[in-house]
Design a protein around this motif. Sequence first.
Motif, PDB file in Angstrom:
ATOM      1  N   SER A  48       0.439  -1.185  -0.125  1.00 31.05           N
ATOM      2  CA  SER A  48       0.166  -0.307  -0.058  1.00 31.05           C
ATOM      3  C   SER A  48       0.938   1.232   0.057  1.00 31.05           C
ATOM      4  O   SER A  48       0.303   2.703  -0.340  1.00 31.05           O
ATOM      5  N   ARG A  49       1.465   0.876   0.554  1.00 34.39           N
ATOM      6  CA  ARG A  49       2.801   2.575   0.672  1.00 34.39           C
ATOM      7  C   ARG A  49       3.099   3.086  -0.783  1.00 34.39           C
ATOM      8  O   ARG A  49       3.101   3.724  -1.523  1.00 34.39           O
ATOM      9  N   CYS A  50       2.928   2.035  -1.660  1.00 30.72           N
ATOM     10  CA  CYS A  50       3.135   2.297  -3.393  1.00 30.72           C
ATOM     11  C   CYS A  50       1.750   2.581  -3.839  1.00 30.72           C
ATOM     12  O   CYS A  50       1.624   3.469  -5.730  1.00 30.72           O
ATOM     13  N   ALA A  51       0.582   2.935  -3.618  1.00 31.99           N
ATOM     14  CA  ALA A  51       0.005   3.293  -3.432  1.00 31.99           C
ATOM     15  C   ALA A  51      -0.376   4.404  -4.585  1.00 31.99           C
ATOM     16  O   ALA A  51      -0.139   5.567  -4.107  1.00 31.99           O
ATOM     17  N   GLY A  52      -0.857   4.811  -5.981  1.00 32.99           N
ATOM     18  CA  GLY A  52      -1.307   6.007  -6.641  1.00 32.99           C
ATOM     19  C   GLY A  52       0.681   6.032  -7.362  1.00 32.99           C
ATOM     20  O   GLY A  52      -0.384   7.680  -7.854  1.00 32.99           O
ATOM     21  N   ALA A 109       5.615  11.317   4.599  1.00 34.32           N
ATOM     22  CA  ALA A 109       4.744  10.101   6.064  1.00 34.32           C
ATOM     23  C   ALA A 109       5.549  11.022   7.197  1.00 34.32           C
ATOM     24  O   ALA A 109       5.260  10.360   8.068  1.00 34.32           O
ATOM     25  N   TYR A 110       6.723  11.804   7.653  1.00 35.99           N
ATOM     26  CA  TYR A 110       7.650  11.843   8.473  1.00 35.99           C
ATOM     27  C   TYR A 110       6.880  12.671   9.105  1.00 35.99           C
ATOM     28  O   TYR A 110       6.210  13.706   8.675  1.00 35.99           O
ATOM     29  N   PRO A 111       7.311  12.296  10.715  1.00 39.96           N
ATOM     30  CA  PRO A 111       8.090  12.246  11.256  1.00 39.96           C
ATOM     31  C   PRO A 111       7.626  10.669  11.704  1.00 39.96           C
ATOM     32  O   PRO A 111       7.609   9.796  12.395  1.00 39.96           O
ATOM     33  N   GLY A 112       6.125  10.200  10.801  1.00 37.81           N
ATOM     34  CA  GLY A 112       5.480   9.088  11.577  1.00 37.81           C
ATOM     35  C   GLY A 112       5.778   7.626  10.927  1.00 37.81           C
ATOM     36  O   GLY A 112       6.059   6.792  11.042  1.00 37.81           O
ATOM     37  N   PHE A 181      17.502   2.228   5.996  1.00 38.90           N
ATOM     38  CA  PHE A 181      16.791   0.955   7.168  1.00 38.90           C
ATOM     39  C   PHE A 181      15.295   1.013   7.216  1.00 38.90           C
ATOM     40  O   PHE A 181      14.807  -0.087   7.135  1.00 38.90           O
ATOM     41  N   ALA A 182      14.920   2.774   7.521  1.00 41.46           N
ATOM     42  CA  ALA A 182      13.752   3.311   7.963  1.00 41.46           C
ATOM     43  C   ALA A 182      12.806   3.525   7.117  1.00 41.46           C
ATOM     44  O   ALA A 182      12.210   2.996   6.610  1.00 41.46           O
ATOM     45  N   PHE A 183      13.616   3.730   6.054  1.00 44.63           N
ATOM     46  CA  PHE A 183      12.704   2.701   4.386  1.00 44.63           C
ATOM     47  C   PHE A 183      12.169   1.700   4.355  1.00 44.63           C
ATOM     48  O   PHE A 183      10.792   1.756   4.285  1.00 44.63           O
ATOM     49  N   CYS A 184      12.719   1.329   4.053  1.00 42.05           N
ATOM     50  CA  CYS A 184      12.773   0.011   4.114  1.00 42.05           C
ATOM     51  C   CYS A 184      11.397  -0.708   5.016  1.00 42.05           C
ATOM     52  O   CYS A 184      10.531  -1.136   4.566  1.00 42.05           O
TER      53      CYS A 184
END
Length: 332
Positions: A48-52, A109-112, A181-184
């Motif tokens: 879902s991170r890739c939606a859109g 989306a950061y810092p969420g 690491f955080a992104f993945c």
Amino acid sequence: MRQRSGRWLWAALCLPGVGCTTVVGLDKPYHPMEDQGGGGGGGVETGSRCAGLPATCGPTEDESCCASELVVGGTFNRSNDAAFPATVSDFQLDRFEVTLGRFRAFVDAYPGSRPAAGAGAHPLIPGSGWDAEWEDRLPPDRAELLKGLFCDSEETAWAWTDEPGANERLPMNCLSWYMAFAFCAWDGGRLPTEAELGYAAAGGAEQRPYPWSTSADDETLDRDHAVYACNGSDVAGCVIEDLLPVGSKSPQGDGLFEQADLAGGMWEWMLDYHGDYPPECVDCAVTTGGTERVMRGGGWRSAAEALHLSTRDHRSPTTRAAGIGARCAREP
């Protein structure tokens, strides 16, 4: 020997001056993306991170930039050296390096999008998830994050732009190990182990010297197969125009399992600390005892020898450079 029965798996990890420790992992089906809201599956978007996000990647600019491909596990020799055999289980490995467009969603989306403790773990390697002690290695808010997306002061060839533009299909560079690491983890995946990335690049037991090699003896390397040595444009010098969109050399530069740019493009951060290879092992990684993290694959500004499977490199995990990016792994 691994079995898909829920039994425990032991693997020894050894580092010079530290000795060997035994890492134990539960060998059972596990899908962290179900917890992270991700998807999976060969040749499909990662979740879902890739939606859109538009399907604009690959040589004809019509593939999902979030595609992930199944790597069928097996045994191979790390660095094409018979002294260092390793076995990896099936896993998904993203077809493309993380693009600026994908990373923009993380920034928005950061810092969420900061990882929780334990996120981004390899399911068979205990202690491989996000450590709460690393919290201060990430910027506290979005404003500070934006300041850090340009390379360290001596660098000039960064991909990031504060507004969407022509660079969205470029591989995201200037990423520290912590940011990769955080992104993945946020994307429902994890950083690959050095053994996993090496296995995919070698074509498994085929022991290819380059991902596209047709045999163990095929040493073909040229600008038709990889982005390296600032060969991406005809502009004089080493300039940002030499950094090409992900998948620009597909299909001729693809590996056995259809990943693009496993050599060239960006150096890619691995999960592992740098050190001597662990002994013969199954699903192993060096997760303790080091100070620098492994990078693999060579980058767009690298000399030819950096792209060879036998080459390893390492840097401080805080390093942000124009030739360093990331690719995510995830569970099948």
